[in-house]
Every structure is written in C-alpha cells, then in structure tokens.
Design an enzyme around this catalytic site. Structure first.
Site, PDB file in Angstrom:
ATOM      1  N   HIS A 183       0.805  -1.197   0.073  1.00 56.71           N
ATOM      2  CA  HIS A 183      -0.080  -0.045   0.032  1.00 56.71           C
ATOM      3  C   HIS A 183       0.876   1.030  -0.063  1.00 56.71           C
ATOM      4  CE1 HIS A 183      -3.079  -2.653   1.444  1.00 56.71           C
ATOM      5  NE2 HIS A 183      -4.167  -1.857   1.364  1.00 56.71           N
TER       6      HIS A 183
ATOM      7  N   ASP B 146      15.195  17.464   0.636  1.00 57.81           N
ATOM      8  CA  ASP B 146      16.276  17.716  -0.444  1.00 57.81           C
ATOM      9  C   ASP B 146      16.721  16.586  -1.161  1.00 57.81           C
ATOM     10  OD1 ASP B 146      15.275  20.624  -0.502  1.00 57.81           O
ATOM     11  OD2 ASP B 146      17.551  20.962   0.406  1.00 57.81           O
TER      12      ASP B 146
ATOM     13  N   ASN C  33       7.996  -4.535   3.422  1.00 55.60           N
ATOM     14  CA  ASN C  33       6.625  -4.063   3.842  1.00 55.60           C
ATOM     15  C   ASN C  33       6.046  -4.480   5.199  1.00 55.60           C
ATOM     16  OD1 ASN C  33       3.605  -5.456   3.474  1.00 55.60           O
ATOM     17  ND2 ASN C  33       3.755  -3.637   2.410  1.00 55.60           N
TER      18      ASN C  33
END
Length: 206
Positions: A74, A204, A105
């Site tokens: 997901h 960044d 996951n």
C-alpha cells in the site's frame, strides 16, 4: 483530473495519485491523516483493478503480484483509512499498490506507519506523500526488474515524507521553517535494518 500519454493524476476522495502508465504503479500517492480518519472499520482486503484509469491502459488486476515474491505494498495504508468501509476499501485499489519486498513491507514500513499514526493520538495531523522510483528490487524469490509479464515495474527505492503539525485550521498557513518533517528513503529489498529511522534523509535528498 489531468491526462497525458504517460501519467494520470487523480484526485480521489481519500487521496491523490500520480499514476504511471508505463510502470503500472503510482509514481506517488499523497494524503492527509488526522483524527477523524482513524476508526474501527476492519481491513477490507478487496484488492481490485482501478476502473477509473483510461480504458486503453493496462488495468493491473488483483492477482498481478501472485507468485512474484513481492507483497502488494500500500501507498496510503489501510490503517490510515479506518473511518468507514468506503475509506478503507479505497486503499485496496491497485493504483495504490507497488511491488514491495515482504520484509520491507511487513516489518520496516509497517513499523513506520504505526509510528506516524501514534502521532495522531498525541494531537497532531500529518500530510504524507509516499512514492517509489528506480528499477529492480529483491523480494523473497530474488532480484527482478518487472513482474506480471513486464507490465509492472519493481522499484529500487521507496520514500515517504510526513509533514507534522498540531491539530488546527488553515493548515498550510501554519507550516513554518520550524515544522517537523520526517523523510525516509529505503531500498526495496528483504535485507534491511528493522529500524526505519536508520533510513532518514533530508527532503532535498529525495
């Protein structure tokens, strides 16, 4: 809703998605998480193709990841959308999934999701974006660049950025240089440090 030859940008009820036609996965998914999103609705597990994509595109089915060695990962987590059946069900569209290494996951990423949800109970709301990039990851069956006959690209890295602000109104106006931001960038493989905080980076860098 904006359409190009390669990318579909979809503002849905419970998140916003930039979906890649060529990769068969989202480039990124973004959502707002606050107290009203958390309820008692159980996990629906109704994985399915997203029929709102252009009809000429591949509509990746729920079985596309079967036997690949990768989990259906997901972007917007099921646990972030438990206020209603509709909200939770929305997270099981395949346009919200990427091929994610199982340990990544189930352990590393899941722990991070739980940590972010904990902030909700402490009086915060979060703006979150998750995305993936690169080609090639290592799942339980080894390294591969694509699955489902080449229709789904396996990303090499997965990132998440969370902007954390106290509950309130006029959210964007309350984001300042001192606002807390969490960002991680984690390789898509099964041999990772279990502590997601070891993968923190700057926005960044992402």
């Amino acid at each position: 809703k904006m359409f190009t030859n390669f990318k579909e940008r979809m503002r849905k009820t419970f998140n916003a998605i930039s979906y890649s036609k060529d990769r068969g996965t989202p480039n990124w998914v973004s959502w707002h998480l606050f107290g009203n999103d958390i309820g008692s609705t159980p996990r629906q597990d109704d994985f399915r193709a997203d029929n709102t994509l252009p009809s000429a595109w591949n509509h990746i089915p729920d079985y596309a990841y079967s036997g690949s060695g990768f989990a259906k990962g997901h972007n917007t987590p099921s646990g972030d959308r438990t206020s209603s059946v509709a909200a939770n069900s929305s997270t099981f569209l395949m346009t919200n999934m990427i091929p994610q290494a199982p340990y990544h996951n189930q352990v590393v990423w899941n722990t991070m999701e739980d940590s972010l949800r904990l902030l909700i109970s402490q009086g915060y709301e979060l703006y979150i974006i998750m995305g993936s990039y690169g080609v090639g990851g290592t799942g339980s069956s080894g390294f591969t660049n694509t699955i489902f006959g080449g229709a789904v690209t396996v990303p090499s890295s997965i990132f998440k950025i969370a902007v954390i602000i106290p509950n309130g109104t006029n959210d964007s106006s309350r984001v300042t240089a001192g606002t807390r931001v969490i960002a991680v960038d984690i390789p898509n493989n099964n041999t990772l440090n279990a502590n997601w905080k070891t993968y923190r980076v700057s926005v960044d860098a992402i």
